[in-house]
Design a protein around this motif. Sequence first.
Motif, short mmCIF file in Angstrom:
data_model
loop_
_atom_site.label_atom_id
_atom_site.label_comp_id
_atom_site.label_asym_id
_atom_site.label_seq_id
_atom_site.Cartn_x
_atom_site.Cartn_y
_atom_site.Cartn_z
N ALA A 15 81.14 52.12 48.03
CA ALA A 15 80.72 52.30 49.37
C ALA A 15 80.13 53.76 49.70
O ALA A 15 79.24 53.29 50.89
CB ALA A 15 82.28 52.12 50.08
N THR A 16 80.12 54.66 48.88
CA THR A 16 79.46 55.74 49.42
C THR A 16 78.16 55.60 48.88
O THR A 16 77.24 56.21 49.47
CB THR A 16 80.10 57.15 48.88
N VAL A 17 77.92 54.93 48.00
CA VAL A 17 76.38 54.53 47.39
C VAL A 17 75.87 53.88 48.62
O VAL A 17 74.61 54.13 49.02
CB VAL A 17 76.37 53.79 46.43
N ILE A 18 76.40 52.96 49.26
CA ILE A 18 75.84 52.04 50.53
C ILE A 18 75.65 53.07 51.54
O ILE A 18 74.49 53.05 52.17
CB ILE A 18 76.85 50.88 50.87
N ASN A 19 76.49 54.00 51.81
CA ASN A 19 76.54 54.89 53.07
C ASN A 19 75.36 55.97 52.66
O ASN A 19 74.58 56.32 53.67
CB ASN A 19 77.83 55.57 53.24
N GLY A 20 74.99 56.27 51.53
CA GLY A 20 74.28 57.14 51.12
C GLY A 20 72.77 56.64 51.36
O GLY A 20 71.88 57.28 51.97
N SER A 21 72.64 55.45 51.02
CA SER A 21 71.23 54.73 51.19
C SER A 21 70.98 54.59 52.58
O SER A 21 69.73 54.68 53.08
CB SER A 21 71.26 53.08 50.52
N SER A 64 73.16 60.08 42.80
CA SER A 64 74.49 59.25 42.69
C SER A 64 75.15 59.42 41.38
O SER A 64 74.56 59.45 40.35
CB SER A 64 74.23 57.85 42.98
N ALA A 65 76.42 59.80 41.58
CA ALA A 65 77.21 59.86 40.23
C ALA A 65 77.44 58.40 39.45
O ALA A 65 77.65 58.18 38.47
CB ALA A 65 78.62 60.33 40.44
N LEU A 89 68.17 51.84 44.15
CA LEU A 89 68.61 52.68 45.36
C LEU A 89 68.28 54.21 45.15
O LEU A 89 68.10 54.83 46.35
CB LEU A 89 70.08 52.36 46.01
N ASN A 90 68.65 54.74 43.99
CA ASN A 90 68.92 55.98 43.81
C ASN A 90 68.69 56.49 42.37
O ASN A 90 68.48 55.88 41.59
CB ASN A 90 70.27 56.40 44.14
N GLU A 91 68.84 57.82 42.10
CA GLU A 91 68.93 58.32 40.99
C GLU A 91 70.06 59.08 40.47
O GLU A 91 70.73 59.44 41.45
CB GLU A 91 67.62 59.31 40.65
N GLU A 92 70.43 59.31 39.17
CA GLU A 92 71.46 60.01 38.73
C GLU A 92 71.64 61.48 39.09
O GLU A 92 70.64 62.19 39.11
CB GLU A 92 71.68 59.85 37.26
N PHE A 93 72.86 61.85 39.61
CA PHE A 93 72.99 63.20 39.89
C PHE A 93 73.11 64.09 38.94
O PHE A 93 73.62 63.85 37.83
CB PHE A 93 74.29 63.58 40.72
N THR A 94 72.01 65.06 38.88
CA THR A 94 72.20 66.37 38.13
C THR A 94 71.83 67.44 38.84
O THR A 94 71.16 67.31 39.54
CB THR A 94 71.41 66.14 36.70
N SER A 95 72.16 68.80 38.53
CA SER A 95 71.89 69.93 39.26
C SER A 95 70.56 70.13 39.36
O SER A 95 69.91 70.47 40.18
CB SER A 95 72.72 70.88 38.53
N ALA A 96 69.67 69.86 38.14
CA ALA A 96 68.38 70.12 37.92
C ALA A 96 67.67 69.16 38.73
O ALA A 96 66.72 69.27 39.66
CB ALA A 96 67.89 69.84 36.42
N ALA A 97 68.18 67.80 38.84
CA ALA A 97 67.54 66.93 39.90
C ALA A 97 67.53 67.35 41.34
O ALA A 97 66.67 67.01 42.14
CB ALA A 97 68.02 65.62 39.65
N ALA A 98 68.87 68.01 41.51
CA ALA A 98 68.98 68.13 43.22
C ALA A 98 68.04 69.35 43.33
O ALA A 98 67.42 69.40 44.62
CB ALA A 98 70.46 68.59 43.33
N GLU A 99 68.11 70.30 42.70
CA GLU A 99 67.01 71.49 42.74
C GLU A 99 65.77 71.10 43.01
O GLU A 99 64.95 71.45 43.80
CB GLU A 99 67.20 72.44 41.58
N MET A 100 65.08 70.12 42.12
CA MET A 100 63.86 69.58 42.23
C MET A 100 63.62 69.03 43.58
O MET A 100 62.58 69.55 44.39
CB MET A 100 63.60 68.40 41.17
N HIS A 101 64.57 68.27 44.24
CA HIS A 101 64.37 67.65 45.42
C HIS A 101 64.47 68.75 46.49
O HIS A 101 63.80 68.66 47.76
CB HIS A 101 65.43 66.62 45.79
N PHE A 102 65.32 69.86 46.30
CA PHE A 102 65.49 70.81 47.32
C PHE A 102 64.11 71.56 47.41
O PHE A 102 63.44 71.91 48.58
CB PHE A 102 66.46 72.03 47.02
N VAL A 114 66.15 66.55 52.11
CA VAL A 114 67.84 66.56 52.25
C VAL A 114 68.09 65.81 50.92
O VAL A 114 67.74 64.58 50.69
CB VAL A 114 68.18 65.86 53.55
N VAL A 115 69.32 66.33 50.36
CA VAL A 115 69.70 65.67 48.99
C VAL A 115 71.31 65.37 49.57
O VAL A 115 72.15 65.87 49.80
CB VAL A 115 69.97 66.68 47.86
N ILE A 116 71.25 63.64 49.41
CA ILE A 116 72.39 63.05 49.71
C ILE A 116 72.91 62.86 48.28
O ILE A 116 72.50 62.12 47.58
CB ILE A 116 72.07 61.71 50.52
#
Length: 240
Positions: free
Chosen positions: A82-88, A105-106, A112-125, A130-132
């Motif tokens: 459900a949080t995946v739907i809300n994130g989208s 997403s975990a 719809l999305n890509e897998e969460f890693t700290s490195a991926a989040a940093e790239m988007h920052f 905004v990183v959902i």
Amino acid sequence: MSGLKYKRVLIKLSGESLCEKGGSGIDSGAAKLTAEKIKEAVQAGSDIAVVIGGGNLLRGAALSLSSDMIPRDTADYMGMLATVINGSALCEALKSVNVPAAVLSALPVKALNEEFTSAAAEMHFQAGEVVILSGGTGCPFFSTDTCAALRACQIRADLIVKATKVDGVYTEDPIKNPDAELIEKISFSEIISNDLKVIDHTAMTLCRENNIPLRVLNMFKKGNIIKAVQGERVGTEISA
């Protein structure tokens, strides 16, 4: 913008921020209003991450308790989806107000999305997005509060903002007792010892051990989110 105190902020939203008051599902007007409030934090100059719940669609723990057919771990995975739907939905709402965003997403869904890693989040920052963060922790038996605290540690957030529709933490339930007083500042230990229902104890322990302050506020009151990222007094500050 001058006066910025917190460079990287994680905002914890409930799923109900995407629907009308007392309703369920996803309402485009409510989603856009939430996106506009997040935009204020972006314009203040902070890197913004968002963890959003799924209660407007399904609550895993509640589903498990109400059904003798669905075990808790299965129900929790359903809640994470459900949080995946809300994130989208939130991602598209942000894009509609000209805020670039990405969903990590975990529980990744390739379309719809890509897998969460700290490195991926940093790239988007670094790309100014905004990183959902959806899919919870990826494991059952953990709340979205714990997910928010865990992800805040992983992305090295300076502050967690728990965005609600009330002004902060009170001495008692202000709906039941109109004389309840707003608490402006309190420690994680006091929250636990007084059993105040703010965030779950696992999340508070993570915040305390990693020295990440948390601020509970009414996100929908004009100017509150900007005050929070600038370190001004607003809502309730919870710290070590």
